[in-house]
Write an enzyme that holds these catalytic residues in place. Structure first.
Site, short mmCIF file in Angstrom:
data_model
loop_
_atom_site.label_atom_id
_atom_site.label_comp_id
_atom_site.label_asym_id
_atom_site.label_seq_id
_atom_site.Cartn_x
_atom_site.Cartn_y
_atom_site.Cartn_z
CG ASP A 28 -1.97 1.05 1.22
OD1 ASP A 28 -2.55 1.29 0.15
OD2 ASP A 28 -2.22 1.65 2.28
CB CYS A 68 -6.49 3.03 -1.94
SG CYS A 68 -4.99 3.53 -1.09
CG HIS A 129 -10.08 1.31 0.45
ND1 HIS A 129 -9.03 2.21 0.37
CD2 HIS A 129 -11.17 2.04 0.80
CE1 HIS A 129 -9.46 3.42 0.66
NE2 HIS A 129 -10.76 3.34 0.93
CG ASP A 269 -2.28 0.72 -3.21
OD1 ASP A 269 -1.12 1.12 -2.96
OD2 ASP A 269 -3.27 1.14 -2.58
CG ASN A 270 -1.43 4.47 -4.47
OD1 ASN A 270 -2.49 4.02 -4.04
ND2 ASN A 270 -0.61 5.16 -3.72
#
Length: 464
Positions: A28, A68, A129, A269-270
């Protein structure tokens, strides 16, 4: 000659006869420059580095969003977030918050559902999420089991005490602790992952491990074994515990003699978000998490499958998390979803490290910030579109931006703007962007191929 070819074809078929176990590790808010194998001199990441030495590094691997929720929606569905209505929250924000009315529509087909239909045991461990209402939880989206938190680690009750509950730790659809102990989340998720692998060692399994760290707070969490031990403060401690977790999973696979038939994908995820003082690194790319820069969306990615994916190789073919669903489906001969997806079967890239030709080179890869199309890449080239009001944070902060063209394969830091020298490239990428607008949409312009997200009439807080 015909006999030799037939023998080679038989060997190839036998090599892929057993359905591979698949482990997808999704950390994350983690940058490209945070791993040793991608250039970090600050963090100790021997286990992911070994994964890279035994597998292939993918250096043009993209998520479909710099934040996210939409990034995770794209992985799960093989679709641009805007196609499945997950590009904005129910309140018009960039990500879902607690007690959201919105979630990933159960009518969408997830990776877990594709693999479950092919006989796989499935589990999600970590940060979901994609909706915290009962119908949107992982166990309603193809996962046999869930252990983790329903949204980001920074979404604590004290931020909105009149609306948000304590951040819950869940098993299945039940809360087992609230608030969750964030210091031990990575450790507990790793233990759960090993338990799941041991339980399903005799059958094909899909483990989706969206780790909760480094997370979304300015102070990432780690357990006592790692706290204060890195050269990069709390962020570095968290990075090194994530590496430890990877090593524990690799060791379990080796102990259970599952290494040779397990595909591991390790990515983020980023990109790392901007902090002061700096924490994560997106080097050598420009920009940081939460936007449409290379730093936000071009991720470190390692894939290992001994004997199938080349060891110690580097592949710069344009790939995406959206490719995982159709690629996994093809690997296990599972059915694709009945509706349109955007990802591609990239087996020819995975199994040929020298192959840098990608389906995205023809189709174009599109960079969206919420509902706004901001850039497009095809082959070597990334075109930043000219916009009268480019979203920089949310829609309420908009600034004009000019057309810019970069060769992001050879000029990864985007130092040389070359639109004047390549008008033909600008024209081609502009035409691809217009096709995306017609299909997926753009700001104040619906797309013909969009589908609705899931929505409940009234949302309720998750409580013990």
């Amino acid at each position: 000659m015909k006999l030799i070819l037939a023998a080679l074809m038989l060997l190839s078929a036998n090599a892929f006869a057993a359905k591979p176990n698949i482990i997808f590790i999704f950390v994350d808010n983690f940058g490209n420059g945070d791993l040793g194998c991608f250039g970090s001199k600050l963090h100790r990441t021997p286990n992911v580095d070994r994964l890279a030495a035994e597998g292939t590094k993918f250096t043009s691997f993209y998520v479909a969003s710099g934040v996210c929720t939409p990034s995770r929606a794209a992985l799960m569905t093989g679709c641009y977030p805007r196609r499945v209505g997950m590009h904005v929250s129910d309140t018009g924000g960039a990500v879902l918050q607690p007690v959201a009315r919105k979630g990933l529509n159960p009518s969408e087909t997830t990776i877990a559902e594709v693999l479950k239909g092919a006989g796989y045991a499935t589990m999600c461990i970590g940060k979901w999420h994609l909706g915290d209402q009962p119908g949107f939880l992982p166990t309603k989206q193809g996962f046999d089991e869930f252990f983790g938190i329903p949204y980001s680690d920074d979404m604590m009750k004290e931020k909105k005490p009149e609306v948000w509950p304590e951040l819950p730790l869940m098993r299945g659809e039940k809360i087992i602790a609230a608030p969750v102990d964030r210091d031990h989340l990575v450790k507990r998720c790793t233990e759960e992952a090993i338990r799941f692998i041991e339980k399903h060692a005799a059958e094909p399994f899909f483990l989706y491990l969206p780790h909760t760290m480094p997370g979304s707070t300015p102070h990432p969490f780690s357990s006592e074994k790692f706290r204060g031990k890195s050269a990069n403060g709390e962020y570095g401690d968290s990075v090194e515990e994530l590496d430890w977790s990877t090593g524990e999973i690799m060791a379990a696979l080796k102990r259970l003699k599952l290494e040779d038939n397990t595909l591991i994908v390790w990515t983020s995820d980023n990109g790392a978000v901007k902090r002061n003082p700096p924490q994560g690194s997106n080097a050598p790319y420009r920009g940081s998490g939460y936007d449409t820069s290379e730093g936000a969306m071009r991720m470190p990615c390692v894939m290992r499958w001994p004997g199938k994916i080349a060891a110690g190789a580097v592949n710069d073919a344009l790939c995406s998390t959206m490719d995982m669903l159709p690629t996994f489906a093809a690997l296990v001969e599972a059915k694709l979803p009945p509706h349109k997806i955007d990802g591609h079967d990239i087996r020819p890239i995975l199994f040929a490290a020298a192959n840098t030709k990608s389906p995205w080179d023809d189709d174009g890869f599109f960079y969206y910030r919420m509902e706004q199309l901001q850039a497009v890449r095809a082959g070597d080239w990334k075109l930043y579109l000219p916009l009268e009001g480019k979203f920089f944070t949310l829609k309420n902060k908009r600034e004009p931006s000019k057309l810019e063209l970069y060769d992001v394969r050879n000029d990864v830091g985007e130092q040389q703007e070359v639109s004047a020298q390549h008008p033909d490239v600008v024209q081609r990428l502009t035409a691809l962007a217009e096709k995306a607008r017609a299909d997926i949409g753009d700001f104040n312009r619906p797309g013909a191929g969009q589908r609705e997200a899931g929505m409940v009439e009234k949302a309720a807080a998750l409580l013990p």
